[in-house]
Every structure is written in structure tokens, then in C-alpha cells.
Design an enzyme around this catalytic site. Structure first.
Site, PDB file in Angstrom:
ATOM      1  CG  ASP A  96      -2.945   2.124 -11.025  1.00 61.12           C
ATOM      2  OD1 ASP A  96      -1.738   1.978 -11.275  1.00 61.12           O
ATOM      3  OD2 ASP A  96      -3.369   2.586  -9.950  1.00 61.12           O
TER       4      ASP A  96
ATOM      5  CG  HIS B 274       0.684   2.123  -8.585  1.00 64.21           C
ATOM      6  ND1 HIS B 274      -0.595   2.562  -8.791  1.00 64.21           N
ATOM      7  CD2 HIS B 274       1.191   2.895  -7.581  1.00 64.21           C
ATOM      8  CE1 HIS B 274      -0.863   3.566  -7.967  1.00 64.21           C
ATOM      9  NE2 HIS B 274       0.209   3.781  -7.219  1.00 64.21           N
TER      10      HIS B 274
ATOM     11  CB  SER C 252      -1.302   5.091  -4.767  1.00 62.47           C
ATOM     12  OG  SER C 252      -1.004   6.087  -5.695  1.00 62.47           O
TER      13      SER C 252
END
Length: 492
Positions: free
Chosen positions: A157, A194, A434
Site C-alpha cells: 500500500d 491509506h 479498500s
């Protein structure tokens, strides 16, 4: 996975174009310095020109990631993809920053501001732990059986901010790695929060001793390995696949890959070289699975039906990749007459939509293996009512300050890593597939903690066989909605 016949059809009807170039929402490099995949099942390595640079040697899967003049390589090649997280379909669809780790929330009812864990409807709904606040009288929780000890999860990620108190001692800093070509380490370094949010959903430890406490992950005793594949907003699929290989060779039980390519780059009629991209993904997935590593992937945020034969979402639809769709509530602690009553609020009473209803943005169809909590939103209310953000998934984040001052958009492309002047741990809400994928990655870690010798196929089957029915049926949930209680009981 269930899309076997479709993939066979696509291979028979698709046309592989060796020199195709494409970027997902960004401009591609010129032919002479572009990045591309070489499939060694069709290309003799000795025939590759010396001036073609090998970026990642993935020859265990018969794949190379190269840079140079793609046209000079005779045989099957396909352009590496640029993934732009500035497009919210490739990351979180909705995001809201919350308090810092030493901050206080705003009061929502008579007993004061909510604790951070009170905002974790996803973990409370699954009965993860009695540390959470909606289990009056206790009762057996998931963590009474297992906390994921002895397992390892790769987060491929934007990097993981390990200075967060709920992620302290969670990340293996020796195995973690930057797989991009920039000069920074495996932490975010300006690539956004994220990956930190994903890591918290999997393995946050609720260790924050601040006034509002912390948040708790599905498997707080698992070990996270951070592979950063994003440099700022942009990442490359080839770097992501290189991280898959590294994770498998580092004995990771699970890979969480909350990354994908948005529409329109899913339509085979328009982009026939997608069939060759599928082949690359499947070769790499096959090697990773042969090492005992499960690959969990977010299904995508285009509200796309992945079932039609001319539609191909990569890597979700690759054989060997476990695809996860997203669900979420509407009305969690806001908008109803009981929103000021904590007992009702924490149990999700009077929800407009239940927590297992399909999220407005989720992809669906026969590439979905299961669904899990990814967050939903009443988009009109989200713009008007601050509490409406509670329908999103709450987890760990990193707040970044840049030289040009505080920025509400942490992923603004002008904010490059060199401009960072401060980082601070915090909490925030995000919604997207996600956010659903790490729920399943954490669940797979729980299974492996109970059955260390379980094969990849056994882990996946246990998750699917114990999944529950949910609104929308198989179309939106595949085998069903993730059910940790049934899963852990079956795995014991």
C-alpha cells in the site's frame, strides 16, 4: 474462484498487444523509457537487449518488470500500469479526518464524547473483543479464542506509520520495504494514510493511553510487514506485484492488496491487452499461493458489474486472488430519535440500512468471493451533518503537515515528500472496498493462528463456507458476508 469460464472465454477472444501502453488516469512515459512486463514464457531472456533495465526480477513466476524501449523486445510484453490514488475509485471513496491520538471527540450524548473504539461499528458488529463497549455483561468474544498470534500480514500500500500508538511494535521494520524507486523508506513519506488505515483495521492494538483510548484491529497480535508501492499519489502495478513476491518469500500468511485499476480500463473490447495483463497477474498469484500466502484484494469502487464477458477487473478477477466487496450501514449514531442514547447508538438500533447492506460504490458480480465492512454513506447527509461520517470505517491514520501549511487533502499531488514538515498520529474515517479487504485479511490471520498448517485453499474455503447471507445475495456478497464468529468456531 467462480469466474473460471469467463476467463477462458477472454483468453480465447482477447488479443494480446505486445507494445500497448496505458496509464490509469495519468500520462504514460515515452516508448524509449517506459516500464513494462516481460513474460518469460514467451520471451527468451538471453534475447532481451542489454539496454533494457530489469526493475524487478520476478522470474520465479516467469515475469520481469523492465524499463526501456518495449518495441525492441520480441515476444509478449505489456505496459506496466500507473495507479493514481488521486482518483478516489482506486483508494478510499470517502474520507474524513478525526482527532489526533491525544485529542477529544465532540460530545454526542449525555455521557460525553465517544471513545475511539465506540466508533468502530465494524468490530462491534463482529464481536471482536469485550474491550469494545457494546457487550454488556461480557460473553465470549473472538479474541477470547484467538488474536492472530504467530501470523504475519503484508500490507502492500502507501506505507504504514508505525509511530502511531495503536501500531507500536506491530510492524516488522526489518522485513518491511520500499518497493518504489524513490529514496525513502517503507513508511508513508507523503504517500498518505491509506496504508496506515488498512493496517489499523487488521492489527491495531488499542494501546493509546490518551483520554479517548485507541482502536482495535481484527488480529492485534499479528505482525504487519509494510511494502510501500506508492510514491506520493502514484504507484505502479509492477511494484505491487514485486511486493507480492517478497511477501510470499518472507513467509507472510496473507497479503492485503487494497489496490486496483478503475473503469474504463476494465473493458476488453476497448483494451484487448487486458487479457495479457490477466495472464501476468495469474502467473504471479500462482507462485505466491504456492508459497502458502493468501492474496486478499479489494473488488473496486466503480459500482461495476464484473460479470459481463467483456469486463475484466484486474487483479480481482485473476485466478488465485480473493476478491472482497464492501458493505456498510446508514444511520450509525446519527439521524434518528435514538442518536442521543448511547445504548441504542452502540448497538446500531434504528439503522436506515444494516451493516451488511451493499455500499453504494462497491463493485459486484462473479469476481466477489465474500463481502465485508467497508463503510457506506448517505452522500447528501455527509456534506451537511458531521455525524454522518460514522457510517464510514474508523481506524488509524497519519496527519501530515507540509511547508505550504495545513492541507485538507493529504493526497494533493503538489505535496511531495520533500515538503513534509510534521507528521502526527490520529484517527479517521474512510469508506471503500479498500477498507473491506483488510477485514478479510485479518480474518485469514485468525484462521492461520488456529490452523498454522492450513493451505491457502483451506483458509479461503473456511472464510467462504462460514460467511452469512446478506441483502442483495450472491451478486453482491459472493459466498456471503464475513462472519468472524462462525469462522473462528469452525477453525478451532
Amino acid at each position: 474462484m467462480s469466474q473460471h469460464n469467463r476467463r477462458t472465454f477472454l483468453r480465447l477472444t482477447g488479443t494480446a498487444i505486445g507494445a500497448a501502453t496505458l496509464g490509469a488516469g495519468t500520462a504514460t512515459a515515452t516508448t524509449s523509457d517506459s516500464r513494462f512486463f516481460i513474460n518469460l514464457r514467451d520471451v527468451d531472456r538471453s534475447a532481451i537487449p542489454d539496454d533494457v533495465e530489469i526493475i524487478h526480477d520476478l522470474s520465479q513466476a516467469d515475469v520481469l518488470v523492465a524499463r526501456g524501449d518495449q518495441d525492441r523486445v520480441n515476444g509478449t510484453t505489456v505496459a506496466d500500469r500507473v495507479i493514481d490514488r488521486g482518483d478516489d475509485r482506486t483508494g478510499a471513496v470517502k474520507s474524513r479526518d478525526g482527532p489526533t491520538t491525544d485529542g477529544k471527540g465532540s460530545s454526542h450524548n449525555h455521557d460525553g464524547p465517544p471513545k475511539n473504539s465506540e466508533l468502530q461499528w465494524d468490530k462491534r458488529e463482529q464481536g471482536v473483543s469485550n474491550e469494545l463497549t457494546d457487550k454488556p455483561g461480557g460473553g465470549k468474544s473472538i479474541h477470547d479464542t484467538t488474536t492472530g498470534a504467530g501470523t504475519r500480514v503484508a500490507v502492500v500500500d502507501s506505507g504504514v506509520y508505525d509511530a502511531h500508538p495503536d501500531l507500536a511494535d506491530v510492524v516488522n521494520d526489518e522485513l518491511s520495504e520500499n518497493v518504489t524507486q524513490d529514496e525513502y523508506d517503507w513508511r508513508p513519506n507523503g504517500a498518505g494514510s491509506h496504508g496506515t488505515h488498512v493496517a489499523g483495521t487488521i492489527a491495531a492494538t488499542n494501546s493509546n493511553d490518551g483520554p479517548d483510548g485507541g482502536v482495535l484491529g481484527t488480529a492485534p497480535d499479528t505482525e504487519i510487514v509494510s511494502y510501500r508501492m506508492f510514491s506520493g499519489e502514484e504507484g505502479k502495478q509492477g511494484d505491487g506485484y514485486a511486493a507480492w513476491m517478497k511477501a510470499a518469500e518472507a513467509d507472510c500468511d496473507v497479503i492485503n492488496y487494497s489496490v486496483g485499476i478503475p473503469a474504463p480500463y476494465v473493458y476488453v473490447d476497448e483494451y484487448p491487452y487486458l487479457t495479457e495483463e490477466l495472464r501476468i497477474a495469474e502467473q504471479i498469484a500462482a507462485y505466491v499461493r504456492s508459497q502458502g500466502t493468501v492474496i486478499v484484494n479489494s473488488a473496486g469502487n466503480d459500482s461495476l458489474n464484473m460479470s459481463p464477458e467483456n469486463t475484466l477487473s484486474i487483479p480481482t478477477e485473476a485466478e488465485g486472488v480473493f476478491g472482497v466487496a464492501a458493505t456498510g450501514p446508514i444511520g450509525m449514531g446519527w439521524g434518528g430519535k435514538h442518536s442521543d442514547n448511547e445504548a441504542k447508538w452502540l448497538t446500531g438500533n434504528r439503522l436506515e440500512d444494516p451493516t451488511d447492506s451493499p455500499a453504494f460504490y462497491t463493485n459486484y458480480g462473479n469476481a466477489v468471493d465474500v463481502s465485508a465492512a467497508g463503510g457506506d454513506a448517505d452522500r447528501d447527509a455527509l456534506d451537511r451533518i458531521p455525524e454522518a461520517e460514522r457510517d464510514l470505517v474508523y481506524s488509524t491514520i497519519v496527519k501530515t503537515t507540509y511547508e505550504d501549511g495545513p492541507d485538507d487533502d493529504e493526497d494533493d499531488p503538489v505535496n511531495r515528500p520533500s515538503e513534509i514538515i510534521d507528521t502526527e498520529p490520529g484517527y479517521g474515517w474512510k469508506a471503500g472496498t479498500s477498507m473491506a479487504a483488510p477485514q478479510v485479511a485479518g480474518a485469514a490471520a485468525l484462521v492461520r493462528s488456529l490452523r498454522p498448517d492450513a493451505s491457502v485453499e483451506e483458509v479461503e474455503s473456511l472464510i467462504q463456507d462460514t460467511a452469512g447471507s446478506a441483502p442483495g445475495g450472491e451478486t453482491y456478497h459472493g459466498a456471503g458476508h464475513l462472519d468472524l464468529k462462525r469462522l473462528v468456531k469452525r477453525a478451532e
